[in-house]
Design an enzyme around this catalytic site. Sequence first.
Site, PDB file in Angstrom:
ATOM      1  N   TYR A  62      32.137  45.360  76.181  1.00 45.88           N
ATOM      2  CA  TYR A  62      33.272  44.448  76.105  1.00 45.88           C
ATOM      3  C   TYR A  62      34.344  44.933  77.067  1.00 45.88           C
ATOM      4  O   TYR A  62      34.601  46.138  77.170  1.00 45.88           O
ATOM      5  CB  TYR A  62      33.858  44.414  74.682  1.00 45.88           C
ATOM      6  CG  TYR A  62      35.147  43.630  74.607  1.00 45.88           C
ATOM      7  CD1 TYR A  62      35.140  42.272  74.323  1.00 45.88           C
ATOM      8  CD2 TYR A  62      36.379  44.245  74.863  1.00 45.88           C
ATOM      9  CE1 TYR A  62      36.317  41.544  74.283  1.00 45.88           C
ATOM     10  CE2 TYR A  62      37.560  43.524  74.830  1.00 45.88           C
ATOM     11  CZ  TYR A  62      37.521  42.173  74.541  1.00 45.88           C
ATOM     12  OH  TYR A  62      38.689  41.448  74.516  1.00 45.88           O
ATOM     13  N   GLU A 109      38.845  37.893  79.485  1.00 45.67           N
ATOM     14  CA  GLU A 109      37.921  38.562  78.580  1.00 45.67           C
ATOM     15  C   GLU A 109      36.482  38.420  79.074  1.00 45.67           C
ATOM     16  O   GLU A 109      36.021  37.317  79.343  1.00 45.67           O
ATOM     17  CB  GLU A 109      38.060  37.942  77.194  1.00 45.67           C
ATOM     18  CG  GLU A 109      37.491  38.788  76.093  1.00 45.67           C
ATOM     19  CD  GLU A 109      37.784  38.189  74.730  1.00 45.67           C
ATOM     20  OE1 GLU A 109      37.433  37.020  74.499  1.00 45.67           O
ATOM     21  OE2 GLU A 109      38.360  38.904  73.896  1.00 45.67           O
TER      22      GLU A 109
END
Length: 394
Positions: free
Chosen positions: A115, A203
């Site tokens: 991530y 993101e």
Amino acid sequence: MKVHEYQAKDILKKYGVSVPRGRVAFSKDEAYEIAKEIGGTVVVKAQIHAGGRGKGTFKDGFQGGVKLAKSPQEAREYAGKMLNNILVTHQTGPEGKKVEKVYITEASEIEKEYYLGIVLDRAKECNVIMASTEGGVEIESVAEKTPEKIVKVWIHPLAGFQKYQARELGFALKLTGDRFKSFCELVEKLYIAHEQSDATLTEINPLITTKDGKVVALDAKMNFDDNALFRHKEIAELRDISEEDPLEVESSKFDLNYIKLDGTIGCMVNGAGLAMATMDVITLEGGKPANFLDVGGSATEERVKNAFRILLSDKNVKSVLINIFGGIVRCDVIAQGVISAAKEIDVKLPVVVRLQGTNSEKGMELLKTSGKNFLTADNLQEAAKIAVKAAMGE
Ligand code: GDP
Ligand code: MN
């Protein structure tokens, strides 16, 4: 403002961030052509302004908004199943979102998922870059259950991004060799893209390492600061109105700051701070606001009318609370707007009005003699009490 994955990836690509090759398709035939052009296995990805597509389910039972297709025929088949179908994910709400385009990309061989995200840290008043070995999973649940698995570096607004900060993240993710080097380069480019495009959120979930040692942004989500869009014409053009709440789109035409919420008490307030306070008091009295609505400091009769109409077109609204402080605006002007809107729309719901400030007596008098059954209150708490009771049908 939100954009689709394919649009975010186009932006990131311009900054040199490594993303899989791909193109957007609006029909299954187009999907077939693109898949043929890319060659080999491709991924067919539903484009909606929401995440969790991979684990999502379509209204007709078809599983997954992210599918690997081994041939152009298969890509066409999946595109056909997704297009014009409603995809429900944990981010769309039960009503889901209609898929109007699919992104066809080359498939990557995933070694590991990570991530990587950039967002404004309001408490620290600067951007924070976050990375985690727990990729592909909801980052919110990682933050909740295993916060130690998220590493963060804060970017000083004047010093700017420093290369050692990317290395810090790379070490924490236990990357080595080429993967470490590519990761550091990608983080830097991603940060530049984020900063220069006035993004509020960037993101990458997942960021992957491939079996041949590459680091690639497999998914991408970007949100942009609406107040900075004037200096990014090319980004402003990416707006997809079909993805936005129709009432919010309608209110943006009249420069009203309207945000739909899921309660039952419609609020019309002048000034953002007062609107927040009003929502707090409603909650304190046991109710739930149906929306945030700031009609602005210089509300005219016309604005009030439009605001009232938009607020009432939300089917969940059971009562209305109008809370106006007459500073710049005069209360009688507001009252006039409310009255003419109520007459025009034929409002059947209980409407509670609290007016304070310039010409408030005159405004109250107008409401009382309007022939419409307005409920009035002298202070906010009392007004909220009445509105909450009314919403509960008492
Ligand atoms: P999201 O579900 O909306 O977050 O969509 P993503 O783009 O993140 O894709 C969901 C998942 O599909 C990823 O976490 C991967 O596990 C898988 N996936 C996506 N693209 C590929 C690919 O190119 N190859 C493989 N093997 N899996 C992929
Ligand atoms: Mn994802």
